[in-house]
Motif scaffolding. Sequence first.
Motif, PDB file in Angstrom:
ATOM      1  N   THR A  93       3.779  39.169 -41.272  1.00  0.00           N
ATOM      2  CA  THR A  93       2.867  38.733 -40.223  1.00  0.00           C
ATOM      3  C   THR A  93       2.664  39.815 -39.183  1.00  0.00           C
ATOM      4  OG1 THR A  93       3.653  36.484 -40.532  1.00  0.00           O
ATOM      5  CG2 THR A  93       2.438  36.939 -38.509  1.00  0.00           C
ATOM      6  N   ASP A 128       2.857  29.942 -22.527  1.00  0.00           N
ATOM      7  CA  ASP A 128       3.019  30.491 -23.873  1.00  0.00           C
ATOM      8  C   ASP A 128       4.056  31.616 -23.881  1.00  0.00           C
ATOM      9  OD1 ASP A 128       1.153  28.837 -25.163  1.00  0.00           O
ATOM     10  OD2 ASP A 128      -0.504  30.088 -24.472  1.00  0.00           O
ATOM     11  N   ASP A 150       7.249  36.263 -33.645  1.00  0.00           N
ATOM     12  CA  ASP A 150       6.782  34.952 -33.183  1.00  0.00           C
ATOM     13  C   ASP A 150       5.411  35.054 -32.507  1.00  0.00           C
ATOM     14  OD1 ASP A 150       9.083  33.794 -34.127  1.00  0.00           O
ATOM     15  OD2 ASP A 150      10.112  33.768 -32.189  1.00  0.00           O
ATOM     16  N   LYS A 184       2.762  35.498 -35.180  1.00  0.00           N
ATOM     17  CA  LYS A 184       2.520  34.213 -35.836  1.00  0.00           C
ATOM     18  C   LYS A 184       1.667  33.305 -34.954  1.00  0.00           C
ATOM     19  CE  LYS A 184       4.981  30.318 -37.964  1.00  0.00           C
ATOM     20  NZ  LYS A 184       6.332  29.749 -38.269  1.00  0.00           N
ATOM     21  N   PHE A 185       1.973  33.282 -33.650  1.00  0.00           N
ATOM     22  CA  PHE A 185       1.227  32.446 -32.715  1.00  0.00           C
ATOM     23  C   PHE A 185      -0.233  32.887 -32.621  1.00  0.00           C
ATOM     24  CE2 PHE A 185      -0.259  31.947 -28.256  1.00  0.00           C
ATOM     25  CZ  PHE A 185      -0.384  30.566 -28.248  1.00  0.00           C
ATOM     26  N   SER A 232      -2.479  31.594 -35.217  1.00  0.00           N
ATOM     27  CA  SER A 232      -2.532  30.141 -35.364  1.00  0.00           C
ATOM     28  C   SER A 232      -3.843  29.557 -34.820  1.00  0.00           C
ATOM     29  CB  SER A 232      -1.356  29.494 -34.622  1.00  0.00           C
ATOM     30  OG  SER A 232      -1.521  29.638 -33.220  1.00  0.00           O
ATOM     31  N   PRO A 233      -4.290  28.443 -35.376  1.00  0.00           N
ATOM     32  CA  PRO A 233      -5.476  27.755 -34.841  1.00  0.00           C
ATOM     33  C   PRO A 233      -5.269  27.337 -33.386  1.00  0.00           C
ATOM     34  CG  PRO A 233      -4.932  26.936 -37.034  1.00  0.00           C
ATOM     35  CD  PRO A 233      -3.787  27.802 -36.619  1.00  0.00           C
ATOM     36  N   GLU A 234      -4.027  26.984 -33.023  1.00  0.00           N
ATOM     37  CA  GLU A 234      -3.733  26.582 -31.644  1.00  0.00           C
ATOM     38  C   GLU A 234      -4.095  27.688 -30.666  1.00  0.00           C
ATOM     39  OE1 GLU A 234       0.213  25.823 -28.819  1.00  0.00           O
ATOM     40  OE2 GLU A 234       0.426  26.037 -31.001  1.00  0.00           O
ATOM     41  N   ARG A 241      -6.112  30.308 -31.154  1.00  0.00           N
ATOM     42  CA  ARG A 241      -7.542  30.606 -31.169  1.00  0.00           C
ATOM     43  C   ARG A 241      -8.331  29.550 -30.391  1.00  0.00           C
ATOM     44  NH1 ARG A 241      -8.711  34.743 -34.487  1.00  0.00           N
ATOM     45  NH2 ARG A 241     -10.940  34.247 -34.392  1.00  0.00           N
TER      46      ARG A 241
END
Length: 223
Positions: free
Chosen positions: A108, A131, A204, A207-208, A211-213, A215
Amino acid sequence: MSLKITITSKHTLHLINRYTHIEVYFTGPTQHCPLVRKLLTTAIDNSSDAMHLKHNYVNAFACPYNESCYCIVNEDDCTVCGKPTDISNDYSIWFNDAQGPVESNNGTQKQVNDQSPAENPLLDKIPETDDLMKLFIDSAVHYMIIGIGLSVNVTDLTPLPHLTILNLIQVFQRWSDSNNDVTWAKILKVCQNFPNQLGKVEADINKFLLSPEARDKYLKCDK
């Protein structure tokens, strides 16, 4: 001119400006020597960037044969006396780079880090504190590393274990207030500079950011 930083009642970091060079004395655990060296060189790099100077400093240690010269690391001979620059046991731990980077990045990291802001617009977005705290909470003990990497003042933060999370919040708040490259790309760069301490956080974050979250949250104003 000198600067003495008290880390604990027994551990100090003493910096002495000799005009031609900076002497460093660290009385903490020897296993932390490479980390302290990395912190100092990162601070020098950030200062050089701010003043538009080249990164042309060298790592050296006092010559065991001649008080008037220094042994430059990675060079064959000493600067004046010409003796071999074999690093003795007194200095080997300070210049030891044997610890490799964290290897738990499952692909990733490369996927995000190789992208430009045009390819991944989240890299240019301003990270929100909630975040950052979720991602860095388990690495709060490294708040000084994070602060120095972000070019914010950490010398006035109280180095007590029960204050590490509060200190980390202060670091992120000062970074935000500084308006100095406050982006996901910058915080990723800090993690890359300290892979042994922040390698997991970097993975991490990557990966974040995929993520759709993330974006949905950071691109909502662009829709």
